[in-house]
Design a protein around this motif. Structure first.
Motif, PDB file in Angstrom:
ATOM      1  N   MET A 150      24.533 -20.686  -5.593  1.00  0.00           N
ATOM      2  CA  MET A 150      23.573 -21.483  -6.191  1.00  0.00           C
ATOM      3  C   MET A 150      22.456 -20.407  -6.710  1.00  0.00           C
ATOM      4  N   ASN A 151      21.910 -20.732  -7.757  1.00  0.00           N
ATOM      5  CA  ASN A 151      20.936 -20.038  -8.470  1.00  0.00           C
ATOM      6  C   ASN A 151      19.600 -19.971  -7.837  1.00  0.00           C
ATOM      7  N   ALA A 189      16.699 -20.838  -8.736  1.00  0.00           N
ATOM      8  CA  ALA A 189      15.829 -22.000  -8.850  1.00  0.00           C
ATOM      9  C   ALA A 189      16.279 -22.846  -7.724  1.00  0.00           C
ATOM     10  N   THR A 190      17.588 -23.003  -7.576  1.00  0.00           N
ATOM     11  CA  THR A 190      18.084 -24.029  -6.698  1.00  0.00           C
ATOM     12  C   THR A 190      17.715 -23.792  -5.223  1.00  0.00           C
ATOM     13  N   SER A 193      14.894 -21.847  -4.570  1.00  0.00           N
ATOM     14  CA  SER A 193      13.589 -22.238  -4.605  1.00  0.00           C
ATOM     15  C   SER A 193      13.368 -23.600  -4.239  1.00  0.00           C
ATOM     16  N   ALA A 194      14.085 -24.670  -5.056  1.00  0.00           N
ATOM     17  CA  ALA A 194      13.918 -26.050  -5.010  1.00  0.00           C
ATOM     18  C   ALA A 194      14.318 -26.616  -3.479  1.00  0.00           C
ATOM     19  N   LEU A 195      15.358 -25.811  -3.072  1.00  0.00           N
ATOM     20  CA  LEU A 195      15.572 -26.217  -1.488  1.00  0.00           C
ATOM     21  C   LEU A 195      14.504 -25.942  -0.657  1.00  0.00           C
ATOM     22  N   ARG A 196      13.993 -24.614  -0.947  1.00  0.00           N
ATOM     23  CA  ARG A 196      12.675 -24.380   0.027  1.00  0.00           C
ATOM     24  C   ARG A 196      11.812 -25.394  -0.052  1.00  0.00           C
ATOM     25  N   ILE A 197      11.461 -25.634  -1.391  1.00  0.00           N
ATOM     26  CA  ILE A 197      10.218 -26.493  -1.660  1.00  0.00           C
ATOM     27  C   ILE A 197      10.569 -27.754  -0.851  1.00  0.00           C
ATOM     28  N   THR A 198      11.635 -28.285  -1.032  1.00  0.00           N
ATOM     29  CA  THR A 198      12.123 -29.661  -0.486  1.00  0.00           C
ATOM     30  C   THR A 198      11.935 -29.606   1.224  1.00  0.00           C
ATOM     31  N   ALA A 212       9.998 -27.532   2.608  1.00  0.00           N
ATOM     32  CA  ALA A 212       8.619 -27.483   3.236  1.00  0.00           C
ATOM     33  C   ALA A 212       7.769 -28.726   2.940  1.00  0.00           C
ATOM     34  N   ALA A 213       8.213 -29.381   1.790  1.00  0.00           N
ATOM     35  CA  ALA A 213       7.316 -30.482   1.385  1.00  0.00           C
ATOM     36  C   ALA A 213       7.774 -31.732   2.217  1.00  0.00           C
TER      37      ALA A 213
END
Lengths: 51, 385
Positions: free
Chosen positions: A2-3, A5-6, A8-13, A15-16
């Protein structure tokens, strides 16, 4: 692999989603409390603005 | 009297100007003019979100005419873009109108429906992850994901902050897919549910109407609570709830009607054509733009799936089962999604009236999408992660 950005996206998900449901849960409580505090009948007793 | 020489010179200038316009016309511009025409056709002939797609289509034509004076440093639509969209003014004004249109009473009566409004935002995050896998940086991926909010103003608001470069394709995708809700949602629902599940009845209990005090307090309390949890969402939820307060106050009838009609119509008109004028061939006809349009469909599918699957999970624990289709109504596309679900329920079982539940879930989606947009902005921009 995974790059960045991915990741980060998973972390944001991660958390969100709990925050979304927590906020929603608070809104549910708000609705319940408001309806308990200001039921229709009490409003009627005031004598105006009833639906 | 003009001399023959002057007339000839004028003709030469006119011919030169015309030829310059023709020779400067690129294939890309022709394609974009055709795209604009297609959007206008879809708006008029098919009735797909005409309030937005027609102005967007015409805007696309305006900006793709060579040397168009409509756009550019002194173009009036560039000015509108800077003043109304890049400042986030237009989406905020539209939120006031939307707030004035919404009746939150069905939701206040049955607040558990708010959970569906949260679950149906799953598409935002799922799409964001997929977008990063396709190579988009996190800010652009988040903006692409927000198409899944199924909420035009939220999409524009978030895109303006996180990825202004993608504003045009994101807006077109958001509004186009919203108009396709009656096609997208039934297909996803049918794949994820059995006929027996679609026939589940949800009796609507006659409860006392919501008191006026509650209707008035609701927008105020929600604004304060949402603002404390996610301060960045205040610019989104504040105008929405302000519009609703105008409606419910009962003392601002004229303002409420103006917000619902004139304000919303006028701003929507300006918003649509201004976004359309950002669809210049040089910036729109790119692979990543086409990917954005494709990802919009992914976002709507994941949203619907998220809502339905959440309802099915809930049914494992509930004694009185919910119809899983209600989960699909948790997206923000109001009132199309509520109608789609209610219609599907009636088709499966002519005696199954889900409209009150689906409207409640759909209104919850309005709140859910705004909260999700605020959270996403907070998490991406404030370096929480």
């Amino acid at each position: 692999m995974m790059n960045e950005a991915t990741v980060s996206a998973l972390r944001i998900t991660a958390a969100a989603l709990p925050l979304m449901f927590a906020t929603t849960g608070v809104f549910v409580v708000v609705c319940k409390v408001l309806c308990l505090l200001f039921p229709t009948s009490a409003q009627s007793a005031v004598g105006k603005g009833e639906e | 009297m003009l001399s023959i020489e002057t007339i000839r010179a004028t003709r030469r200038i006119a011919l030169y100007t015309m030829l310059t316009g023709i020779t400067a016309l690129t294939l890309g511009q022709l394609v974009m003019i055709a795209v604009g025409g297609l959007l206008i056709y879809l708006a008029i002939s098919k009735g797909y979100e005409p309030m937005l797609l027609l102005p967007i289509g015409f805007g696309a034509i305006l900006c793709n005419i060579p040397y168009s004076s409509a756009v550019g440093p002194e173009g009036p639509f560039t000015l509108l873009l800077k003043a109304g969209i890049l400042t986030e003014l237009f989406p905020v004004l539209i939120f006031i109108g939307i707030g004035a249109m919404i009746d939150f009473a069905p939701l206040i009566k049955e607040p558990a429906l708010l959970l569906f409004g949260a679950a149906a935002q799953f598409g935002i995050f799922g799409t964001m992850v997929v977008a990063t896998l396709l190579g988009f940086p996190i800010n652009e991926a988040a903006s692409i994901g927000i198409i899944g909010a199924a909420d035009g103003p939220t999409t524009i608001y978030v895109a303006t902050k996180l990825a202004p470069r993608l504003l045009a394709p994101l807006s077109v995708a958001a509004y186009s897919y919203m108009s396709l809700v009656p096609i997208i949602q039934p297909a996803v629902i049918r794949v994820l549910t059995t006929p027996a599940e679609r026939r589940i009845r949800m009796p609507y209990e006659e409860t006392p109407p919501v008191s006026r005090t509650v209707r008035i307090l609701f927008p105020i309390v929600v604004t304060v609570v949402a603002g404390i949890i996610s301060p960045i969402s205040v610019a989104l939820i504040g105008p929405l709830m302000f519009g609703n307060l105008i409606r419910e106050s009962g003392v601002l009838e004229a303002l409420s009607k103006t917000a619902q009609k004139e304000l919303t119509n006028l701003v929507t008109l300006l918003l649509g054509i201004t976004i359309g004028t950002t669809m210049q061939a040089s910036s729109f006809l790119r692979v990543d733009t086409l990917l954005v349009l494709g990802m919009g469909l992914v976002a709507f599918v994941l949203d619907t799936a998220g809502g339905v699957i959440f309802a099915k999970i809930l049914n494992i624990f509930l004694k009185n089962k919910v119809n899983p289709m209600i989960g699909a109504a948790g997206i923000s596309a109001f009132p199309m999604s509520a109608r789609v679900v209610a219609k599907m329920a009636l088709k499966e079982d002519p005696g199954n009236y889900l409209i009150m539940h689906s409207v409640g879930a759909n209104v919850a989606g309005q709140i859910g999408s705004v909260v999700a947009g605020g959270l996403l902005l907070a998490l991406v921009t404030q370096g929480v992660l």
